[in-house]
Write an enzyme that holds these catalytic residues in place. Structure first.
Site, PDB file in Angstrom:
ATOM      1  N   ARG A  45       0.811   4.131  11.000  1.00  0.00           N
ATOM      2  CA  ARG A  45      -0.574   3.936  10.584  1.00  0.00           C
ATOM      3  C   ARG A  45      -1.399   5.107  11.109  1.00  0.00           C
ATOM      4  O   ARG A  45      -0.885   5.962  11.832  1.00  0.00           O
ATOM      5  CB  ARG A  45      -1.138   2.570  11.006  1.00  0.00           C
ATOM      6  N   GLY A  46      -2.694   5.122  10.742  1.00  0.00           N
ATOM      7  CA  GLY A  46      -3.524   6.276  11.073  1.00  0.00           C
ATOM      8  C   GLY A  46      -3.548   7.190   9.853  1.00  0.00           C
ATOM      9  O   GLY A  46      -2.482   7.511   9.303  1.00  0.00           O
ATOM     10  N   ALA A  47      -4.747   7.594   9.442  1.00  0.00           N
ATOM     11  CA  ALA A  47      -4.913   8.249   8.139  1.00  0.00           C
ATOM     12  C   ALA A  47      -3.979   9.456   7.914  1.00  0.00           C
ATOM     13  O   ALA A  47      -3.221   9.482   6.928  1.00  0.00           O
ATOM     14  CB  ALA A  47      -6.374   8.630   7.940  1.00  0.00           C
ATOM     15  N   ARG A  88      -2.044   1.319   1.051  1.00  0.00           N
ATOM     16  CA  ARG A  88      -3.281   1.075   1.794  1.00  0.00           C
ATOM     17  C   ARG A  88      -4.416   1.845   1.092  1.00  0.00           C
ATOM     18  O   ARG A  88      -4.263   3.027   0.802  1.00  0.00           O
ATOM     19  CB  ARG A  88      -3.130   1.527   3.259  1.00  0.00           C
ATOM     20  N   GLN A 197      -4.894  -1.284  18.423  1.00  0.00           N
ATOM     21  CA  GLN A 197      -4.446   0.115  18.451  1.00  0.00           C
ATOM     22  C   GLN A 197      -4.907   0.831  19.723  1.00  0.00           C
ATOM     23  O   GLN A 197      -4.232   1.740  20.206  1.00  0.00           O
ATOM     24  CB  GLN A 197      -4.998   0.883  17.238  1.00  0.00           C
ATOM     25  N   ASP A 238     -10.998   7.547   8.479  1.00  0.00           N
ATOM     26  CA  ASP A 238     -10.070   7.280   7.373  1.00  0.00           C
ATOM     27  C   ASP A 238     -10.552   7.884   6.073  1.00  0.00           C
ATOM     28  O   ASP A 238      -9.757   8.200   5.187  1.00  0.00           O
ATOM     29  CB  ASP A 238      -9.863   5.770   7.205  1.00  0.00           C
ATOM     30  N   ASN A 248     -14.018   4.190   9.307  1.00  0.00           N
ATOM     31  CA  ASN A 248     -13.006   4.225  10.370  1.00  0.00           C
ATOM     32  C   ASN A 248     -12.739   2.781  10.784  1.00  0.00           C
ATOM     33  O   ASN A 248     -13.347   1.838  10.242  1.00  0.00           O
ATOM     34  CB  ASN A 248     -13.496   5.090  11.543  1.00  0.00           C
ATOM     35  N   LYS A 249     -11.853   2.610  11.718  1.00  0.00           N
ATOM     36  CA  LYS A 249     -11.418   1.282  12.153  1.00  0.00           C
ATOM     37  C   LYS A 249     -12.602   0.341  12.408  1.00  0.00           C
ATOM     38  O   LYS A 249     -13.614   0.739  12.983  1.00  0.00           O
ATOM     39  CB  LYS A 249     -10.582   1.440  13.425  1.00  0.00           C
TER      40      LYS A 249
HETATM   41  O1  MRU Z   1      -5.495   0.579  10.368  1.00  0.00           O
HETATM   42  P1  MRU Z   1      -5.134   1.884  11.012  1.00  0.00           P
HETATM   43  O2  MRU Z   1      -4.492   1.727  12.353  1.00  0.00           O
HETATM   44  O3  MRU Z   1      -4.348   2.768  10.078  1.00  0.00           O
HETATM   45  O4  MRU Z   1      -6.529   2.597  11.259  1.00  0.00           O
HETATM   46  C1  MRU Z   1      -6.545   3.826  11.905  1.00  0.00           C
HETATM   47  C2  MRU Z   1      -7.907   4.351  12.159  1.00  0.00           C
HETATM   48  O5  MRU Z   1      -8.897   3.752  11.825  1.00  0.00           O
HETATM   49  C3  MRU Z   1      -7.976   5.722  12.759  1.00  0.00           C
HETATM   50  O6  MRU Z   1      -9.092   5.852  13.577  1.00  0.00           O
HETATM   51  C4  MRU Z   1      -8.055   6.765  11.629  1.00  0.00           C
HETATM   52  O7  MRU Z   1      -7.051   6.557  10.703  1.00  0.00           O
HETATM   53  C5  MRU Z   1      -7.988   8.146  12.135  1.00  0.00           C
HETATM   54  S1  MRU Z   1      -6.381   8.553  12.706  1.00  0.00           S
HETATM   55  C6  MRU Z   1      -6.356  10.167  13.191  1.00  0.00           C
END
Ligand code: MRU
Length: 346
Positions: A45-47, A88, A197, A238, A248-249
């Site tokens: 996960r993470g963009a 996603r 996370q 994201d 973002n999250k």
């Molecule tokens: O749901 P996730 O864990 O994929 O969400 C991740 C985030 O919101 C991160 O902050 C974002 O993707 C940036 S990662 C460099």
């Protein structure tokens, strides 16, 4: 450096982020469908990491194709791209990476490449997306370190680290960059309910690097700021709209509002692949809603009664006016973002 994801022969291998920090387990995906499932279920996960995984999944799927002609290969290719795109919806890096793979495919076909040459081209493009992401994170770290005070207490939300990218991280890349520049940094990691996370991943990778990290629950950041114990907030993203509104999250927006109230600079660190100039503002960013179980349970334990209704948006949007700067691999962009972000791509 922490191996988030790698291509190893006939598999895409990734560290299982659902199991950290209790266990360091690696998942070997042998088909494109397995990679898509790993993205959807948040093994990875993470963009930026999602984008890299999709690119590697596409290259893997095509490598395994039995097609002998370009037409049949193209049909399989576009089907795999659709499968990846359905994993996603919020992180624009996913669609950016798929588009890059489509362009690489089209170019190889246009040049009259054989099936094997097309496969090689896709492998090369996926690896380039991976390697460029690490380089972008390092550049972000170097630029971002300029806004970090010499002795800084930095609060971050979610995990925008090595685990969320091909390596080094965006927000955590800024922290790593500042430390490499000789600054003293202590980090507050929001636990980041519901997937945790911050507590599980950010704390794990920072402590592994010997960076002092204090985990707080999400409802503690206001009190911490009020006591004057935070100098700077840095988060990842994201999707950043053309006007600077940033998805973002979930919980990032609350942190931004608190930071404004306490006059603490709030920065977003993200590569250009996270900026979506086609999206005019945050109201147009699709926000993923996830399974109710993520909210009703913590690990295996139920914490809300059966029958309770649940709202579980995975992301929120921080309006651009809360953001002091957007740290990218091309430098730090300042308001008004509607103008500065265009320059970033010029
Ligand atoms: O749901 P996730 O864990 O994929 O969400 C991740 C985030 O919101 C991160 O902050 C974002 O993707 C940036 S990662 C460099």
């Amino acid at each position: 450096m922490l191996p988030t994801i790698a291509r190893e022969g006939d598999a895409v291998v990734m560290i299982d982020q659902r199991k950290l920090p209790a266990a360091e387990v690696y998942v070997r995906c042998k088909t494109a469908a397995e990679v898509a499932r790993a993205i959807k279920t948040m093994v990875i996960r993470g963009a930026p990491a999602i984008g890299v995984a999709a690119a590697m999944g596409i290259a893997l799927g095509i490598r395994k194709s039995k097609a002998t002609g370009t037409q049949r290969l193209a049909a399989e290719f576009y089907k795999i791209c659709e499968q990846m795109a359905a994993t996603r919806p919020t992180a624009v890096n996913l669609f950016w990476a798929i588009d890059r793979m489509k362009r690489a495919f089209a170019k190889a076909v246009e040049e009259g490449g054989s099936v094997d040459q097309i496969k090689d081209r896709l492998d090369g493009e996926a690896q380039a997306i991976h390697d460029e992401d690490v380089a972008s994170c390092r550049a972000m770290g170097a630029y971002g370190s300029e806004v970090v005070p010499a002795d800084a207490r930095i609060l971050t939300h979610c995990n925008a680290g090595a685990l969320a990218t091909a390596g080094y991280g965006t927000a955590l890349g800024v922290i790593r960059g500042a430390i490499e520049a000789g600054k003293k940094v202590a980090v507050f990691a929001d636990e980041t309910r519901p997937f945790l996370q911050g507590a599980r991943l950010t704390a794990w990778e920072l402590i592994r690097d010997g960076i002092p990290t204090t985990v707080i629950t999400d409802n503690m950041s206001g009190a911490l700021m009020r006591q004057g114990r935070v100098d700077l907030v840095v988060v990842g993203a994201d999707r950043i709209a053309a006007n600077g509104d940033t998805a973002n999250k979930i919980g990032t927006y609350s942190v931004a509002v608190l930071a404004r109230e306490h006059r603490i600079p709030f920065y977003v660190a993200a590569p250009l692949s996270t900026i979506d100039l086609q999206c005019p503002d945050g109201s147009r960013i699709p926000i993923e809603e996830r399974n109710r179980r993520e909210v009703t349970h913590v690990g295996g334990s139920q914490v809300a009664p059966d029958g309770a209704l649940v709202w579980n948006p995975a992301f929120d949007v921080t309006p651009h006016h809360f953001i002091a700067g957007i740290i990218t691999e091309r430098g730090i962009f300042r308001p008004p973002y509607i103008d500065s972000l265009k320059v970033a791509f010029a």
